[in-house]
Write an enzyme that holds these catalytic residues in place. Structure first.
Site, PDB file in Angstrom:
ATOM      1  N   ARG A  59     -14.172   2.923   4.517  1.00  0.00           N
ATOM      2  CA  ARG A  59     -13.018   2.051   4.753  1.00  0.00           C
ATOM      3  C   ARG A  59     -11.696   2.826   4.787  1.00  0.00           C
ATOM      4  O   ARG A  59     -10.855   2.614   5.636  1.00  0.00           O
ATOM      5  CB  ARG A  59     -12.931   0.981   3.651  1.00  0.00           C
ATOM      6  CG  ARG A  59     -11.827  -0.046   3.910  1.00  0.00           C
ATOM      7  CD  ARG A  59     -11.493  -0.836   2.659  1.00  0.00           C
ATOM      8  NE  ARG A  59     -10.653  -0.081   1.744  1.00  0.00           N
ATOM      9  CZ  ARG A  59     -10.841   0.006   0.439  1.00  0.00           C
ATOM     10  NH1 ARG A  59     -11.880  -0.576  -0.119  1.00  0.00           N
ATOM     11  NH2 ARG A  59     -10.017   0.702  -0.325  1.00  0.00           N
ATOM     12  N   ARG A  94     -11.026  -3.333 -14.439  1.00  0.00           N
ATOM     13  CA  ARG A  94      -9.908  -4.217 -14.103  1.00  0.00           C
ATOM     14  C   ARG A  94     -10.386  -5.654 -14.236  1.00  0.00           C
ATOM     15  O   ARG A  94     -11.399  -6.040 -13.677  1.00  0.00           O
ATOM     16  CB  ARG A  94      -9.433  -4.009 -12.653  1.00  0.00           C
ATOM     17  CG  ARG A  94      -8.847  -2.646 -12.361  1.00  0.00           C
ATOM     18  CD  ARG A  94      -8.276  -2.626 -10.943  1.00  0.00           C
ATOM     19  NE  ARG A  94      -8.069  -1.284 -10.471  1.00  0.00           N
ATOM     20  CZ  ARG A  94      -6.976  -0.559 -10.701  1.00  0.00           C
ATOM     21  NH1 ARG A  94      -6.012  -1.063 -11.436  1.00  0.00           N
ATOM     22  NH2 ARG A  94      -6.851   0.661 -10.208  1.00  0.00           N
ATOM     23  N   HIS A 105     -15.273   4.030 -14.902  1.00  0.00           N
ATOM     24  CA  HIS A 105     -15.094   3.225 -13.691  1.00  0.00           C
ATOM     25  C   HIS A 105     -16.356   2.422 -13.366  1.00  0.00           C
ATOM     26  O   HIS A 105     -16.361   1.589 -12.471  1.00  0.00           O
ATOM     27  CB  HIS A 105     -14.746   4.164 -12.529  1.00  0.00           C
ATOM     28  CG  HIS A 105     -14.354   3.475 -11.270  1.00  0.00           C
ATOM     29  ND1 HIS A 105     -15.141   3.495 -10.132  1.00  0.00           N
ATOM     30  CD2 HIS A 105     -13.273   2.736 -10.951  1.00  0.00           C
ATOM     31  CE1 HIS A 105     -14.552   2.810  -9.174  1.00  0.00           C
ATOM     32  NE2 HIS A 105     -13.430   2.329  -9.632  1.00  0.00           N
ATOM     33  N   HIS A 155     -15.436  -3.082  -0.157  1.00  0.00           N
ATOM     34  CA  HIS A 155     -15.397  -2.361  -1.425  1.00  0.00           C
ATOM     35  C   HIS A 155     -16.782  -1.924  -1.900  1.00  0.00           C
ATOM     36  O   HIS A 155     -16.904  -1.151  -2.847  1.00  0.00           O
ATOM     37  CB  HIS A 155     -14.736  -3.266  -2.481  1.00  0.00           C
ATOM     38  CG  HIS A 155     -14.321  -2.567  -3.728  1.00  0.00           C
ATOM     39  ND1 HIS A 155     -14.976  -2.747  -4.929  1.00  0.00           N
ATOM     40  CD2 HIS A 155     -13.314  -1.699  -3.975  1.00  0.00           C
ATOM     41  CE1 HIS A 155     -14.378  -2.019  -5.867  1.00  0.00           C
ATOM     42  NE2 HIS A 155     -13.373  -1.372  -5.317  1.00  0.00           N
ATOM     43  N   ARG A 205      -5.287   2.428 -13.194  1.00  0.00           N
ATOM     44  CA  ARG A 205      -3.934   2.586 -12.667  1.00  0.00           C
ATOM     45  C   ARG A 205      -3.262   1.252 -12.338  1.00  0.00           C
ATOM     46  O   ARG A 205      -3.841   0.397 -11.678  1.00  0.00           O
ATOM     47  CB  ARG A 205      -3.967   3.472 -11.424  1.00  0.00           C
ATOM     48  CG  ARG A 205      -2.599   3.796 -10.865  1.00  0.00           C
ATOM     49  CD  ARG A 205      -2.707   4.770  -9.724  1.00  0.00           C
ATOM     50  NE  ARG A 205      -3.060   6.098 -10.202  1.00  0.00           N
ATOM     51  CZ  ARG A 205      -3.887   6.918  -9.574  1.00  0.00           C
ATOM     52  NH1 ARG A 205      -4.493   6.528  -8.483  1.00  0.00           N
ATOM     53  NH2 ARG A 205      -4.127   8.122 -10.043  1.00  0.00           N
ATOM     54  N   ASN A 216       0.840  -1.205   0.000  1.00  0.00           N
ATOM     55  CA  ASN A 216       0.000   0.000   0.000  1.00  0.00           C
ATOM     56  C   ASN A 216       0.870   1.249   0.000  1.00  0.00           C
ATOM     57  O   ASN A 216       0.606   2.224  -0.707  1.00  0.00           O
ATOM     58  CB  ASN A 216      -0.898   0.023   1.238  1.00  0.00           C
ATOM     59  CG  ASN A 216      -2.115  -0.865   1.120  1.00  0.00           C
ATOM     60  OD1 ASN A 216      -2.391  -1.418   0.048  1.00  0.00           O
ATOM     61  ND2 ASN A 216      -2.843  -1.029   2.204  1.00  0.00           N
ATOM     62  N   TYR A 240     -12.696  -9.279  -2.260  1.00  0.00           N
ATOM     63  CA  TYR A 240     -13.293  -7.949  -2.185  1.00  0.00           C
ATOM     64  C   TYR A 240     -14.764  -8.111  -1.824  1.00  0.00           C
ATOM     65  O   TYR A 240     -15.467  -8.929  -2.419  1.00  0.00           O
ATOM     66  CB  TYR A 240     -13.216  -7.218  -3.531  1.00  0.00           C
ATOM     67  CG  TYR A 240     -11.908  -6.548  -3.863  1.00  0.00           C
ATOM     68  CD1 TYR A 240     -10.705  -7.058  -3.403  1.00  0.00           C
ATOM     69  CD2 TYR A 240     -11.871  -5.412  -4.654  1.00  0.00           C
ATOM     70  CE1 TYR A 240      -9.506  -6.451  -3.725  1.00  0.00           C
ATOM     71  CE2 TYR A 240     -10.672  -4.791  -4.986  1.00  0.00           C
ATOM     72  CZ  TYR A 240      -9.487  -5.320  -4.521  1.00  0.00           C
ATOM     73  OH  TYR A 240      -8.308  -4.715  -4.837  1.00  0.00           O
TER      74      TYR A 240
END
Length: 740
Positions: free
Chosen positions: A617, A428, A488, A645, A458, A100, A521
């Site tokens: 979160r 993704r 997105h 998520h 990214r 991270n 997730y």
């Protein structure tokens, strides 16, 4: 039946429903109004007005975004430090903390450094200029880095050793195993190593991003001259070398194997000393989309440039001599404030490899998702479209299977002769994803397939280019996003011929179409054949693939079109209901809350008495529980084995409740610079299902942290006599009682 304002029964400050749902936790409570502020936030010094007086203390209203992220990563590290976490999971969380942090430096710190270098006098919402922000980031990170390494060296490493996972220093292994490592070095390492001298005849070498290196100080035995060289630790080999023929899992760090065999790399030289170091580079892409004739070519060129991004951090052994340290600082073009001294192993992200050793008693109990009841109970001959026709339903990953729901939806659509078209957004995923294979198969079966691939996701840019080309080669219509907007949203539309009419089936979710991340997730999705949702998604895909200035949607909240305005309207509607005397309540669950306009509206709502629960979160720039500003706002964060998520937005609406799910956080980038979709969930049973999820999360006393007005997060612990309640464990036990 939908309840109206006049149907509400108030008792002890709670809304009492006719048929309360028993979920094993306390129901959502709406406290009585205990007074209203006679000043709105906008009358309190206009804190978010960018043109406001710069002397205003903005820190009263906002937490710094970067410091809030650091606080989030501290909570991640705490899961590793927490003795209640299984041993190998502790190693995993320690590794996640490091990876991270790598991304934080590559993107966030790099961005702040660019602003500083360009002398941009940009003030953050909390009032910091770039130079002050960089210092604040460093001051916040230094004690955390020290905490992580102290924990690893003094607690985790010894505990691992006791349980047979031995991460040994080279000097502490016996002669037999040193002999094995010499053979390993000669056969596996020596051929791939390239020592690079640093002297007037040899310029300072390029050092790749996130690479671990050794700076080696050598002396020429003939001339007595001292020089230093650089040896890169190859990332193509395991970081920890396993020593065979031991009853335990015994490892030695790869860099130490190299370091103790340096004489083979520098024959005739005296090895004086060696010191490991690691660098992090700016990895943010800078694409001028307005000038890019070919987005793929522009992106590929930018990815090539990315390798040479400026250095934003150097981690180095804390005992390195001053002269070598200064030489590295000079050659890398950094300052002392970019250097982080590490006592011990550098690059603890590699501890992730230990988390998957075959030691089940030191790991989380394995989780296998269950099939959604609607799909489990249906006969084998009934296809998923028939099941959706029976009524909308929600799926909750990873508790419910991605494979038997979302993946099945796309795979059946690819094979169903009645399906005419499939349209999907992909942000993704992986090149070997069953989703990608199904879309290719659909095109081969003659269906119209259109896929919006976000090339600018990214760190997945290169992968997305590869599998996007595979889709194109199979005949799929591939669109690479909109100019200056990231796509997105998580949406799929299937058009099916049923008799003499076309029926549109939709999936709208909070998570990526990625079967790998769906295993860890926590995400939600809805399946529906609602005409309005199908029509909205048709309009959305026309907007994404063609020329359209669609401004109105029947049901959907779409960014950057109407989502910001609609969310603000929903918040202000709660304000008006509260002013009229109706109990008002907002719950929002998301990854991050940063947007100052949304935060201002929430402050205003709190001041008139609206109760607000925020489940955030990660980053939260809103400051809760400030007297006269945010008394009615509570903020919690849940950190557990699954990454939270999902995004859920609940508005009590005077009893006529509205609940939404979707892909957007409340951040400027989501509301203004991305294509996002949030959908209302209107089926009463599904509204209750989402409320139950929120109730369970809000009642968590195991993995929940409460944010205080001073910016500190305090982990909840069960009160005396109160049982421990983990929301994630609760959701798991609903499908598999053995997890109760």
């Amino acid at each position: 039946m939908t309840r109206t304002k006049k149907d509400l029964i108030k008792k002890n400050g709670e809304i009492v429903t006719e048929t309360p749902v028993d979920v094993g936790v306390e129901p959502l409570a709406i406290p009585e109004i205990d007074g209203k502020s006679d000043k709105s936030l906008l009358e309190l010094e206009q804190p978010v007005n960018k043109k406001a007086d710069k002397t205003i203390d903005r820190s009263r209203y906002f937490f710094n975004r970067e410091l809030s992220w650091i606080a989030f990563n501290k909570r991640v590290l705490h899961e590793g430090i927490d003795a209640r976490t299984p041993l190998l999971e502790r190693a995993k969380f320690c590794a996640i903390f490091s990876t991270n942090l790598d991304e934080f430096f590559m993107v966030r710190v790099a961005g702040v450094k660019k602003k500083f270098a360009e002398q941009l006098d940009i003030i953050t919402d909390d009032g910091l200029k770039p130079d002050k922000q960089l210092l604040a980031i460093r001051d916040a990170l230094l004690p955390l880095v020290t905490m992580q390494h102290d924990f690893f060296e003094n607690t985790l490493r010894p505990e691992l050793h006791k349980q047979g996972v031995k991460l040994l220093d080279y000097k502490n292994i016996d002669k037999k195993h040193q002999h094995y490592l010499k053979t390993y070095f000669r056969e596996k390492l020596f051929p791939v190593l390239t020592p690079l001298a640093v002297d007037p005849a040899h310029p300072f070498p390029y050092i790749s991003n996130l690479s671990l290196n050794l700076v080696v100080l050598v002396r020429d035995r003939e001339t007595g001259e001292e020089n230093f060289a650089r040896v890169k630790v190859p990332s193509v080999l395991p970081r920890f070398v396993r020593i065979p023929e031991t009853k335990d899992h015994t490892f030695v760090p790869l860099e130490q194997v190299i370091a103790h065999n340096l004489d083979a790399l520098f024959p005739g030289m005296e090895i004086l000393s060696y010191y490991p170091f690691r660098i992090t580079r700016d990895a943010e892409l800078d694409i001028e989309e307005e000038e890019a004739d070919d987005l793929i070519s522009a992106l590929q060129e930018e990815l090539r440039k990315q390798k040479f991004g400026s250095v934003v951090r150097m981690e180095i052994a804390n005992d390195v001599p001053h002269a070598i340290r200064q030489e590295l600082i000079s050659q890398l073009g950094i300052t002392e404030t970019d250097v982080y001294d590490i006592p011990g192993l550098i690059g603890l992200g590699d501890l992730m490899a230990l988390a998957f050793l075959p030691l089940p008693k030191h790991q989380d109990q394995p989780w296998k998702s269950v099939t959604h009841p609607r799909l489990k109970e249906s006969p084998n001959e009934k296809n998923i479209f028939d099941i959706i026709q029976e009524g909308d339903f929600l799926v909750h990953h990873p508790y419910q299977s991605f494979t038997t729901t979302v993946q099945r939806f796309i795979e059946e659509a690819a094979n169903d002769p009645k399906v005419l078209a499939i349209k999907q957004t992909l942000y993704r995923t992986s090149g070997d994803s069953p989703i990608v294979h199904a879309l290719i198969r659909a095109a081969e079966n003659g269906k119209q397939v259109a896929v919006l691939v976000e090339l600018k996701a990214r760190f997945d840019e290169a992968n997305n280019i590869l599998w996007a080309k595979k889709l194109e080669n199979a005949g799929v219509h591939v669109v690479y996003g909109l100019k200056n907007l990231k796509t997105h949203t998580k949406t799929a539309l299937v058009v099916r011929q049923e008799g003499d009419r076309l029926v549109r089936y939709v999936h709208i979710g909070t998570g990526n179409y990625n079967p790998k991340t769906a295993r860890f997730y926590s995400d939600l999705g809805i399946f529906s054949c609602c005409d309005d949702l199908g029509a909205d998604l048709t309009d959305l895909f026309n907007y994404l693939t063609g020329y359209s200035r669609q401004r109105e949607y029947r049901k959907l909240l779409v960014a950057p079109v109407n989502m910001r305005d609609r969310f603000l309207q929903l918040i202000h509607r709660e304000i008006e209901h509260q002013k009229q005397g109706y109990p008002s309540y907002i719950i929002a669950k998301m990854n991050s809350l940063v947007d100052p306009e949304i935060i201002s509206a929430l402050y205003e709502a709190s001041q008139v008495g609206v109760n607000i629960d925020l489940i955030i979160r990660g980053m939260c720039c809103l400051r809760p529980k400030v007297k006269g500003l945010s008394d009615r706002i509570r903020v919690i964060s849940v950190i557990g084995r699954f990454l939270e998520h999902s995004r859920i937005f609940y508005f009590s609406n005077g009893g006529e409740e509205e609940v939404y799910i979707g892909s957007a956080d409340w951040m400027p980038r989501n509301l203004d610079a991305r294509v996002e979709v949030v959908t209302p969930v209107e089926e009463p049973s599904l509204v209750q299902e989402l409320k139950q999820i929120l109730e369970i999360v809000l009642a968590d006393n195991r993995q929940t942290w409460d944010l205080h007005a001073d910016g500190t997060y305090v982990q909840r612990v069960p009160k005396d006599g109160e049982p421990e309640m983990s929301s994630q464990k609760h959701f798991m036990s609903q499908g598999r009682p053995e997890f109760a």
